[in-house]
Design an enzyme around this catalytic site. Structure first.
Site, mmCIF file in Angstrom:
data_model
loop_
_atom_site.group_PDB
_atom_site.id
_atom_site.type_symbol
_atom_site.label_atom_id
_atom_site.label_comp_id
_atom_site.label_asym_id
_atom_site.label_seq_id
_atom_site.Cartn_x
_atom_site.Cartn_y
_atom_site.Cartn_z
ATOM 1 N N ASP A 1 -31.414 -10.930 -1.986
ATOM 2 C CA ASP A 1 -32.414 -12.019 -1.964
ATOM 3 C C ASP A 1 -33.381 -12.001 -2.832
ATOM 4 O O ASP A 1 -33.907 -12.786 -3.460
ATOM 5 C CB ASP A 1 -33.159 -11.461 -0.435
ATOM 6 N N LYS B 1 -1.704 -19.218 11.537
ATOM 7 C CA LYS B 1 -1.913 -20.499 11.655
ATOM 8 C C LYS B 1 -3.431 -20.538 12.070
ATOM 9 O O LYS B 1 -3.640 -20.322 13.281
ATOM 10 C CB LYS B 1 -1.045 -21.284 12.673
#
Length: 661
Positions: free
Chosen positions: A37, A113
């Site tokens: 940050d 998937k």
């Protein structure tokens, strides 16, 4: 000095991108969040002071741009084909046998998937320039601003290449649970599952909202690239080298027996993953052999998806409660010991009607097997009778309505038991909720919580009262404001133009669904003609049988219902319907359709509307008179019944061709 600043900005951009890759793709952070940050704030400060050095690939531009009013349609440079689905090991055997007729000793790559939303990402000289949803495979929606917010999608690749890749955007289970907890606290509707949450988040008009949803992606294919690759696994390595989070193959198999072992393994282990998968994908690894096998109009011949059956869990049914529906139907509901299934906790399941409970021989205190039909709706599958110990209690249908106390009735030959009291508070409340719902009069925002407040305050007692509401009535409700109240009034006013078909469905006439309501509206044209029609006239309407005809005639024979209609008329509610012009260029005119499963791009309502506009008809059950079953993901028993009857089963791609899209 300017070169020094530019070098500093480039260094910070490079380092921040590298740390994003390590954190979001490799799950191997090297620095703390505070250090990251601090570096980001330094870059933001420098870019603000020297905007000439701010570029679109900067990590500070993850959330950029303004909210979109709508998403523009984009034609894919390379179609995003769907995969053929298989549902059992025998179908996998047949797929591999077909491959072996053309390719000797094929090596097949097995991948998860992912249960998410497919997108195509375009990079020019290594810079992300466009993100597009799959859509119908040919045309999708431009969601570039939103995909930029997904931290695992690189804004700049490690090489300045031109490439289009395909991936699956998803939301992991922990993020999904956190999101639903937040929505529950805020009184907002909950998402049904992570896939729905991911799809809704990616299509937010405001990208800053998408950024808050913490979406992720797996990239699994190169759609367009000049980089030569010989195998699929080699292609995944190349994509990983460019900086993408790729889907890792879980196995390479060369036989049906090996594939069966992989299926058995992951049918159990899939719930240990941090994200949802609804099956496995089997792809031929060799690229040259893929070209030999080629494609059908809608899917490659060298790949197939195996769909897992619905997850089942055992739990205890400790009680059966009873819900009163809008038509008075009494629905038994199983109260269960909470159990996690398909990613969410289930503590209730519908038992449909008395006959269903009797046929399953369900008793209070039974151990039962439940599943989520279509991975969404909880259902009781069977009873574990061998675990009975004598403490179980028999099921008993109530004699009186649990809400108003009226004596319940069950018509001969019908499965449902009804409360005959039209003044039953539960019926009134649910009818009001039905009347305002999206498929009925579509009064935006006037959902269950608001309707309950209006009822509790005595502001409405029936559906006609809705059109007498004033903004100040709603503004005085707890949690409401003047602006929200005016929005509700605007939605109520707009609903007056919904038309006769929606109105007939919204009235809640027993047995009259959306298709029947439209047929009646188009046949009679206006409400007065229908009110004055005799039984035989109603019976001549398409999709109307004896039971429905009796119900419709009975509804309009009751003075209290005519009084409601008159009040709606006086409020300006439209009571007519124009007959839709059918598109004679389609193959749908005069055909009967049944829908099952979740379609890739259409909601069930959208697909039904398209069928009806093209001159077709939608019914709820498969019979010998059904022409087509439109099948999506996680189809139910309707697909099996269609197969037994030899009825044509089509997917969305075939459906689009039939309507000329």
């Amino acid at each position: 000095m300017s070169q020094e600043i530019k070098n500093k900005i480039e260094f910070l951009k490079s380092e921040l991108s590298r740390h994003e890759y390590l954190y979001y793709v490799k799950d191997a952070p090297e620095i703390s969040d505070i250090e990251f940050d601090t570096m980001m704030k330094e870059l933001e400060k420098l870019e603000a002071q020297y905007p000439e050095y701010k570029t679109s690939d900067s990590p500070t531009q993850r959330v950029g741009g303004t909210a979109a009013e709508s998403f523009f349609e984009v034609t894919h440079k390379v179609p995003l084909l769907s995969l053929s689905n298989t549902y059992n090991a025998d179908e996998i055997d047949a797929f591999i046998s077909r491959i072996e007729k053309t390719v000797s000793n094929p090596e097949l790559c097995v991948e998860f998937k992912i249960d998410g939303l497919s997108v195509a990402l375009t990079y020019e000289k290594g810079i992300l320039t466009k993100g597009v949803t799959r859509g119908d495979g040919v045309v999708g929606e431009d969601v570039t601003q939103n995909v930029r917010t997904i931290r695992s999608i690189p804004l700049k690749l490690t090489q300045p290449v031109d490439v289009i890749v395909r991936g699956e955007v998803y939301m992991n289970r922990a993020v999904f649970a956190e999101l639903n907890e937040q929505r529950e606290r805020e009184g907002l509707p909950l998402f049904a599952n992570p896939r729905n949450a991911a799809a809704g988040s990616l299509r937010q008009q405001d990208p800053s909202i998408t950024a808050q949803r913490k979406l992720d992606i797996f990239v699994f294919n190169t759609q367009l690239s000049d980089h030569p690759i010989q195998t699929h696994t080699e292609g995944l390595e190349y994509l990983s080298h460019l900086g993408f989070k790729t889907i890792s193959p879980i196995a390479l198999v060369t036989s049906a027996d090996q594939m069966r072992s992989v299926i058995d393994e992951w049918a159990v282990k899939r719930y240990d993953l941090e994200y949802d998968i609804d099956g496995l994908v089997l792809k031929l690894n060799d690229v040259a052999s893929r070209e030999i096998l080629g494609y059908t109009a809608k899917a490659p011949r060298w790949a197939v998806a195996y769909k897992f059956p619905a997850e089942q869990k055992e739990t205890v049914l400790y009680d059966i409660t009873f819900q009163v529906g809008r038509t008075g139907a009494i629905t038994p509901t199983a109260e269960l010991e909470g159990v996690f299934i398909a990613g969410t906790k289930v503590s209730r399941a519908t038992l449909h009607n008395e006959d269903f409970v009797r046929e399953k021989d369900i008793m209070l205190g039974d151990h039962v097997i439940i599943e989520k039909a279509g991975e969404i709706i909880p259902a009781v599958v069977s009873v574990v009778k061998e675990k009975r110990n004598g403490t179980e209690r028999p099921f008993q249908m109530p004699e009186n309505c649990p809400e108003c106390g009226a004596k319940l009735v069950r018509e001969a030959g019908r499965a449902a038991t009804y409360c005959p009291n039209p003044e039953c508070p539960a019926q009134i409340a649910r009818l009001l909720m039905h009347f305002t719902s999206r498929d009925a009069m579509d009064i935006t925002g006037l959902g269950e919580q608001v309707v309950k407040k209006l009822l509790d305050e005595g502001l409405i007692k029936d559906i006609a009262d809705i059109y007498a509401l004033k903004a100040e009535d709603i503004a005085n409700l707890s949690g409401m404001g003047q602006k929200s109240a005016q929005n509700y009034i605007n939605a109520i006013e707009q609903s007056k133009q919904a038309g006769l078909a929606r109105l007939l469905y919204a009235l809640g006439i027993r047995y009259v669904g959306k298709g029947t309501a439209r047929a009646l509206a188009e046949n009679f044209g206006n409400i007065d003609a229908l009110i004055n029609a005799d039984y035989d006239d109603i019976l001549q309407t398409d999709d109307v049988g004896e039971v429905i005809a009796v119900s419709v005639k009975d509804y309009f024979s009751q003075p209290k219902n005519i009084k409601i209609i008159d009040r709606l008329k006086a409020s300006g509610v439209k009571m007519t319907e124009e007959k839709h012009e059918t598109n004679t260029q389609t193959l749908i005119s005069g055909k009967t359709f049944v829908l099952t499963g979740t379609l890739p791009t259409y909601s069930r309502k959208q697909a039904s509307d398209l069928i009806e506009q093209a001159g077709g008809k939608v019914t709820s059950s498969v019979t010998k008179n059904t022409d087509y079953v439109l099948c999506g993901e996680a189809p139910g028993s309707k697909r099996d019944k269609a197969q037994k009857l030899g009825i044509a089963i089509i997917d969305e791609d075939e459906f689009n061709r039939m309507i000329g899209k």
